[in-house]
Design an enzyme around this catalytic site. Sequence first.
Site, mmCIF file in Angstrom:
data_model
loop_
_atom_site.group_PDB
_atom_site.id
_atom_site.type_symbol
_atom_site.label_atom_id
_atom_site.label_comp_id
_atom_site.label_asym_id
_atom_site.label_seq_id
_atom_site.Cartn_x
_atom_site.Cartn_y
_atom_site.Cartn_z
ATOM 1 N N LYS A 61 43.289 30.435 11.886
ATOM 2 C CA LYS A 61 44.097 31.620 11.620
ATOM 3 C C LYS A 61 43.793 32.725 12.625
ATOM 4 O O LYS A 61 42.632 32.987 12.946
ATOM 5 C CB LYS A 61 43.841 32.103 10.194
ATOM 6 C CG LYS A 61 44.737 33.236 9.725
ATOM 7 C CD LYS A 61 44.457 33.543 8.253
ATOM 8 C CE LYS A 61 45.334 34.666 7.724
ATOM 9 N NZ LYS A 61 45.096 34.905 6.278
ATOM 10 N N SER A 130 49.066 34.982 3.618
ATOM 11 C CA SER A 130 49.174 35.363 5.014
ATOM 12 C C SER A 130 48.840 34.239 5.984
ATOM 13 O O SER A 130 49.082 34.355 7.191
ATOM 14 C CB SER A 130 48.244 36.550 5.275
ATOM 15 O OG SER A 130 46.889 36.207 4.970
ATOM 16 N N SER A 154 46.120 34.102 -0.215
ATOM 17 C CA SER A 154 46.633 33.716 1.103
ATOM 18 C C SER A 154 46.183 32.370 1.633
ATOM 19 O O SER A 154 46.562 31.971 2.733
ATOM 20 C CB SER A 154 46.286 34.802 2.125
ATOM 21 O OG SER A 154 46.961 35.997 1.818
#
Length: 414
Positions: A61, A130, A154
């Site tokens: 990420k 996210s 997330s």
Amino acid sequence: MLRAREIARLAAAGQDAAAAELKRCEALISAREGDIRAFASRPAQLEPGTGPLAGIACGVKDIVDTADLPTGMGSSIYDGWQPRADAPIVTALKAAGATIAGKTHTTAFAFLDPAPTRNPHDLNASPGGSSSGSAAAVAAGMVPLAIGTQTGGSVIRPAAYCGVAAIKPSYGLLPTVGIKTFSWSLDTAGLMAASADDLGFALAALTGRAELDAPEAGLKGLRIGVARQDFAGAADAASDEALRRITALAAGAGAKLVELASPPALAEAFHAHGPLQDFEATQALAWEYAERRAALPPKLRAYLDSARNVTPRQYDEARRLSRRGRAACHDVFTEIDVVISYAAPGEAPATLASTGDSKFNRLWTLLGTPCLTIPLTKGPRGLPVSFQVIGRFGADDEVIAVAKSLEKLAAAEV
């Protein structure tokens, strides 16, 4: 989807075999990235490492520091920003032999303004957030493993929307140093893969905790609490049906199902998540807000405008309620072994403008308990619908073991 354990088995034949597995991933990324848009940046070439995760390409990420790739945070403020060092979780991945396949798209600063990523099951549907790119990259079969983070929902929510397995481990099991902070009391790093079995294998290799590569749990006599989290609001019919199906399968295998009436302290803890996160976010993003507010995306900017109204006294009260919630959670787990609940309100939203709702994830994030989601069925629009298994703090091995057994039951039904 690519299977991490199987890739590791094939790659164990040597460096040539590991390199071949990585080349296969490179080809798959090249074939699908144009549609999915999972990656913010990628290296020129994937080189194999040495260790139990050799041959495994991992998406990371893009709020996690990497020395060899930029870390853009999903924001123009950090375009081209190059950290000097890898975050410890990236160092651990490399030490275990994994290869970083690229930085996966995140919503800006891991909040709600959507990333460019699309859901592999429907390019017009949300991949969640996210950790959008991480979930989509695994779901699209581009990589067998990806790193995400969760402050509200997330890791679990995008995994559920994209139909992959994911674990948000116990708070602190994976290091968050070198990861852009949103809320230091809540931020938790997690993994996404094709199955619960792959998650256990990878998490054990990453942490050096062999017990996390747990065998399937015996379900006969296992005490499973069913948490509908009424304090969070209602689930869609698709998620209700998924919960009904998995509990029926578990009961058929001999598990003892208990409908949980949430103690008031857990409902209070759920509502404490908001002010706790708000107060810490205004400090974690204090420089960006003070110096580059106009460059912040609209949802985050409006959120920080409002979050500044949370007072220190309200923050302290949220922390007190959080501690009470953890004590109540401990008491709940004296009566049951694991909890089953919704992973998300339903299918992925039918729009790229939304990342969905984390209402069924926030409590467990605040409590720091391990959560593992598994896809089970499809909703009315043909998109994945999942459930999650939750355990007591520190019992990540038990959650993985139970999830593997439930995953096997679900696969047998199909």
